[in-house]
Design a protein around this motif. Structure first.
Motif, PDB file in Angstrom:
ATOM      1  N   GLU A  93       0.986  -1.173   0.072  1.00 44.40           N
ATOM      2  CA  GLU A  93       0.068   0.134  -0.035  1.00 44.40           C
ATOM      3  C   GLU A  93       0.913   1.121   0.109  1.00 44.40           C
ATOM      4  N   SER A  94       1.853   1.198   0.830  1.00 43.06           N
ATOM      5  CA  SER A  94       2.672   2.654   0.852  1.00 43.06           C
ATOM      6  C   SER A  94       4.175   1.982   1.277  1.00 43.06           C
ATOM      7  N   ASP A  95       4.619   0.878   1.617  1.00 41.23           N
ATOM      8  CA  ASP A  95       5.849   0.526   1.956  1.00 41.23           C
ATOM      9  C   ASP A  95       6.192  -0.867   1.603  1.00 41.23           C
ATOM     10  N   PRO A  96       7.407  -0.901   0.659  1.00 39.09           N
ATOM     11  CA  PRO A  96       8.421  -0.010   0.622  1.00 39.09           C
ATOM     12  C   PRO A  96       8.199   0.803  -0.665  1.00 39.09           C
ATOM     13  N   VAL A  97       7.120   0.609  -1.464  1.00 38.44           N
ATOM     14  CA  VAL A  97       6.810   1.405  -2.352  1.00 38.44           C
ATOM     15  C   VAL A  97       5.308   1.612  -2.603  1.00 38.44           C
ATOM     16  N   SER A  98       4.713   2.634  -3.298  1.00 36.90           N
ATOM     17  CA  SER A  98       3.524   3.107  -3.183  1.00 36.90           C
ATOM     18  C   SER A  98       2.499   1.893  -3.991  1.00 36.90           C
ATOM     19  N   TRP A  99       0.976   2.174  -3.725  1.00 36.61           N
ATOM     20  CA  TRP A  99       0.239   1.421  -4.206  1.00 36.61           C
ATOM     21  C   TRP A  99       0.372   1.470  -5.957  1.00 36.61           C
ATOM     22  N   ARG A 100       0.575   2.270  -6.415  1.00 34.28           N
ATOM     23  CA  ARG A 100       0.656   2.392  -7.831  1.00 34.28           C
ATOM     24  C   ARG A 100       1.750   1.226  -8.528  1.00 34.28           C
ATOM     25  N   HIS A 101       2.294   0.399  -7.679  1.00 34.14           N
ATOM     26  CA  HIS A 101       3.222  -0.552  -8.106  1.00 34.14           C
ATOM     27  C   HIS A 101       2.313  -1.836  -8.060  1.00 34.14           C
ATOM     28  N   TYR A 102       1.876  -2.121  -9.043  1.00 36.55           N
ATOM     29  CA  TYR A 102       1.094  -3.398  -9.080  1.00 36.55           C
ATOM     30  C   TYR A 102       1.732  -4.562  -9.189  1.00 36.55           C
ATOM     31  N   THR A 103       2.491  -5.046  -8.208  1.00 38.33           N
ATOM     32  CA  THR A 103       3.548  -5.864  -8.196  1.00 38.33           C
ATOM     33  C   THR A 103       2.886  -7.333  -8.709  1.00 38.33           C
ATOM     34  N   ASP A 107      -3.654   1.602 -10.343  1.00 35.05           N
ATOM     35  CA  ASP A 107      -2.560   1.046  -9.841  1.00 35.05           C
ATOM     36  C   ASP A 107      -2.054   0.282 -11.161  1.00 35.05           C
ATOM     37  N   ALA A 108      -3.054  -0.061 -11.759  1.00 35.89           N
ATOM     38  CA  ALA A 108      -2.858  -1.013 -13.004  1.00 35.89           C
ATOM     39  C   ALA A 108      -2.033  -0.170 -14.193  1.00 35.89           C
ATOM     40  N   TRP A 109      -2.501   0.762 -14.484  1.00 35.44           N
ATOM     41  CA  TRP A 109      -2.179   1.587 -15.548  1.00 35.44           C
ATOM     42  C   TRP A 109      -1.971   3.121 -15.092  1.00 35.44           C
ATOM     43  N   SER A 110      -0.552   3.674 -15.753  1.00 40.83           N
ATOM     44  CA  SER A 110      -0.417   5.243 -15.814  1.00 40.83           C
ATOM     45  C   SER A 110      -1.363   5.915 -16.651  1.00 40.83           C
ATOM     46  N   ASP A 111      -1.472   7.233 -16.371  1.00 41.82           N
ATOM     47  CA  ASP A 111      -2.638   7.867 -17.299  1.00 41.82           C
ATOM     48  C   ASP A 111      -1.995   7.733 -18.719  1.00 41.82           C
ATOM     49  N   GLU A 112      -0.638   7.944 -19.076  1.00 44.32           N
ATOM     50  CA  GLU A 112      -0.106   8.176 -20.276  1.00 44.32           C
ATOM     51  C   GLU A 112      -0.325   6.586 -21.043  1.00 44.32           C
ATOM     52  N   GLN A 113       0.119   5.574 -20.326  1.00 44.10           N
ATOM     53  CA  GLN A 113      -0.097   4.137 -20.781  1.00 44.10           C
ATOM     54  C   GLN A 113      -1.524   3.826 -21.250  1.00 44.10           C
ATOM     55  N   HIS A 168      10.144  -0.943 -12.958  1.00 40.63           N
ATOM     56  CA  HIS A 168      11.366   0.465 -13.066  1.00 40.63           C
ATOM     57  C   HIS A 168      11.590   0.449 -11.339  1.00 40.63           C
ATOM     58  N   ILE A 169      11.464  -0.393 -10.507  1.00 34.80           N
ATOM     59  CA  ILE A 169      12.030  -0.132  -9.226  1.00 34.80           C
ATOM     60  C   ILE A 169      13.303  -0.332  -9.331  1.00 34.80           C
ATOM     61  N   SER A 170      14.012   0.602  -8.947  1.00 34.10           N
ATOM     62  CA  SER A 170      15.422   0.615  -9.287  1.00 34.10           C
ATOM     63  C   SER A 170      16.348   0.346  -8.043  1.00 34.10           C
ATOM     64  N   SER A 171      15.839   0.233  -6.609  1.00 31.58           N
ATOM     65  CA  SER A 171      16.717  -0.171  -5.475  1.00 31.58           C
ATOM     66  C   SER A 171      15.512  -0.755  -4.531  1.00 31.58           C
ATOM     67  N   GLY A 172      15.973  -1.383  -3.385  1.00 30.22           N
ATOM     68  CA  GLY A 172      15.236  -1.740  -2.526  1.00 30.22           C
ATOM     69  C   GLY A 172      14.786  -3.352  -2.386  1.00 30.22           C
TER      70      GLY A 172
END
Length: 395
Positions: A130-140, A272-278, A149-153
């Motif tokens: 939801e918020s840790d270690p990344v935000s909810w927009r990362h639909y892992t 969470d599944a799609w960015s606005d651009e995509q 595109h997560i570059s660390s952690g």
């Protein structure tokens, strides 16, 4: 269905993965008596426990995975079946992700496939934060572009972490294990296995992906005037993975992509599944309607690219797994995954397809389970209700 080109050798994909800090304890588990367990539980299930494998400091993965191997009398190499975990919602409570993965491997759809085909089963426990270690927009659990595109952690390149789990599991399993894996997933997990296959086709011998919203990742870099970056296409592949898209290896993977003709579970509007651009590019490229526009378009692109893929819509079915779907998935892998014949069939299932179809929606109504709550909880476990009624002959 298989193409004629030669499979590519495995690339050196485990470099650069962070090490884990979740401990090294392996926990033995056994099935328990919920309704859904009847799909998977057999005499061998209590004798062959599920194991929770946690990473040590040197492991090329940062999260645990569950591993199960049914008893088998064959000494020939068997592929591992990989089913990504799919919790159904984002949460920072890791125990929810772990228990959903445990439920899938003990009681659910993938356990039935594993027992019937006599192949080991691996289910990773990746969080969907939801918020840790990344935000909810990362639909892992969909392996979306934000996740890649997560570059660390600890969530960096979970596709490579899954490969690390697979390699680790091979060393733990008794008997011979094939180099390539089978993959299965439905809904978010269906997206995951489709995208993993595009990313690492040399790892996969057969894949079944269901409930994919009419959209799969396309093996092309541009179409309809758009550059198609991942998760739509492969234009930016090398910048993400360090290597170009391997079309020849992709053509070699046998794929079964399916969904219900009445499925209305469209993830395209979801933030969470799609960015606005995509999202806007996807709508322009795939089309609006999941069944009438997107599904046939994806099929045509796969066909034009020489992919060994079968697309199927199931009439009268929504966003659910029916017994017919289950049987077709089992038969697809049995036909295409080079599974050695077993001298003894798993005793908990009939070898014949039942005469009647039972839809999960009907079963939920019969048991008084709210549909929306049930699917958020675990669509995979609920598919076990269908099998239970078939086995008991209860109308």
């Amino acid at each position: 269905m298989r193409g004629t080109s030669t499979r590519m050798g495995r690339r050196s994909v485990l470099k650069g993965i962070g090490t884990g800090a979740l401990g090294t304890e392996a926990v033995a588990l056994t099935g328990h008596g919920a309704v859904g367990t009847q799909r998977a539980t057999s005499p061998s299930a209590t004798e062959t426990p599920v194991t929770l494998v946690s990473p040590d400091d040197d492991a090329p993965f940062n999260y645990p995975y569950f591993l199960y191997s049914p008893q088998s009398v064959t000494e020939k190499p068997r592929p591992i079946l990989v089913e990504p975990n799919n919790t159904g919602s984002s949460t920072d409570d890791f125990s929810e992700h772990r228990e959903a993965a445990r439920d899938a491997i003990e009681n659910g759809f993938p356990r039935g496939i594993s027992d019937e085909l006599g192949v080991p089963l691996l289910v990773p426990v990746f969080p969907r934060p939801e918020s840790d270690p990344v935000s909810w927009r990362h639909y892992t659990h969909q392996l979306d572009t934000e996740t890649m595109h997560i570059s660390s952690g600890p969530l960096k390149r979970i596709d490579l972490q899954l490969i690390g789990m697979i390699e680790d599991a091979k060393g733990r399993l008794s008997g011979e294990v094939s180099d390539q894996v089978m993959m299965n997933g439905y809904s978010a997990a269906g997206k995951f296995v489709n995208r993993f296959t595009v990313l690492h086709p040399e790892m996969v011998t057969s894949v079944t992906a269901g409930g994919v919203n009419g959209m799969v990742t396309l093996p092309i870099a541009e179409d309809k005037g758009h550059t198609l970056n991942y998760q739509i296409g492969v234009a930016d592949f090398e910048s993400i993975t360090g290597e170009p898209f391997d079309l020849e290896a992709f053509r070699e993977v046998d794929q079964y992509i399916y969904m219900g003709a009445e499925d209305t579970n469209d993830t395209l509007p979801a933030g969470d599944a799609w960015s606005d651009e995509q999202r806007e590019i996807a709508r322009d490229v795939y089309g609006e309607d999941m069944q009438d526009d997107r599904f046939p378009y994806c099929e045509s692109v796969y066909e034009s690219g020489g992919a060994s893929a079968e697309f199927r819509l199931y009439d009268g079915v929504g966003h659910t797994v029916t017994d017919e779907m289950y049987r077709d998935v089992v038969e697809f892998h049995n036909k295409h995954a080079d599974i050695p014949n077993r001298d003894v069939q798993s005793p908990d299932r009939d070898t014949q397809t039942p005469d009647r179809d039972v839809d999960i929606i009907d079963l939920l109504n019969a048991f008084g389970v709210p549909t929306e709550a049930a699917f958020v909880g675990s669509i995979i476990t609920l598919s076990g209700l269908s099998y239970l009624l078939h086995r008991t002959g209860d109308d």
